[in-house]
Design an enzyme around this catalytic site. Sequence first.
Site, PDB file in Angstrom:
ATOM      1  N   PRO A   1       0.832  -1.200   0.000  1.00  0.00           N
ATOM      2  CA  PRO A   1       0.000   0.000   0.000  1.00  0.00           C
ATOM      3  C   PRO A   1       0.873   1.259   0.000  1.00  0.00           C
ATOM      4  CG  PRO A   1      -0.804  -1.573   1.613  1.00  0.00           C
ATOM      5  CD  PRO A   1       0.514  -2.089   1.124  1.00  0.00           C
ATOM      6  N   GLU A   2       0.519   2.201  -0.847  1.00  0.00           N
ATOM      7  CA  GLU A   2       1.266   3.451  -0.923  1.00  0.00           C
ATOM      8  C   GLU A   2       0.456   4.565  -0.268  1.00  0.00           C
ATOM      9  OE1 GLU A   2       3.108   4.265  -4.660  1.00  0.00           O
ATOM     10  OE2 GLU A   2       3.617   2.178  -5.024  1.00  0.00           O
TER      11      GLU A   2
END
Length: 270
Positions: free
Chosen positions: A2-3
């Site tokens: 996840p960014e």
Amino acid sequence: MPELPEVEVSRLGITPHLEHQRIEKIIVRHRQLRWLIPQDIHLAEGLVIKSIRRRAKYLLLDTELGSIVLHLGMSGRLHIVPADTEVKKHDHVDIVMNNGLCLRFNDARRFGACLWQAAGLPALSIFSTLGPEPLTADFDGSRLYTLSRKKSVAVKNFIMDNKIVVGVGNIYANESLFLAGIDPRKSADKVKKKDFLQLAIIIKQVLAHAIQQGGTTLKDFAQADGKPGYFAQELKVYARLNQPCVNCTKPIQSVTIGQRNTFFCDNCQT
């Protein structure tokens, strides 16, 4: 992994269910994640969550005595569920609220984190070297240009360095450099100031749009309500190896930079 947009979407998703609610109890099923979950985490029991913030890819659940610090790692997921929901494999932490709901942290690979930041004490070391948030006025192209001088590292690695700016992960670095027309392999100190000025604006636009779209759909990410993001439908270069460039139709190429897959068009990016 996840960014920043995915983490921000998670923050937006959980906030209405947790903010101003009292923590009844914290259930820790597996204390060993990336770092050992400290016993101090239980100091939050009985306290009200005043606000939920994001710093880089960390979420902070603020109380009067300190903050619960969460990081999703590579495969972490946050879900809002009724407190009596059946526990599944890899459900490591429950933060049970007085409204009958529970923030459940699931992490198959255990690279995430659940820490405690006591109020009034120095910030945890994980925060000490973080650069500015990309969606704030503290981040701009002039900063990028100034810090890039005498930096021979590839410009893609440069903008992914959390000391320079936080949260520009692999996917969004690929996309931003394509839209800016900058070859990701180019040495950072060879990028002109005008190009950095444009790149900073594009980074802000790409991240903001990804947040608006709900985050990028990846196999290890879902929003707090279980719905996936939709930005992946609009990716222009990432994971499009040998597909035609959306601008010139030449095949998209891929190289490894900093141990990460990097996608680009060698015709449109110079």
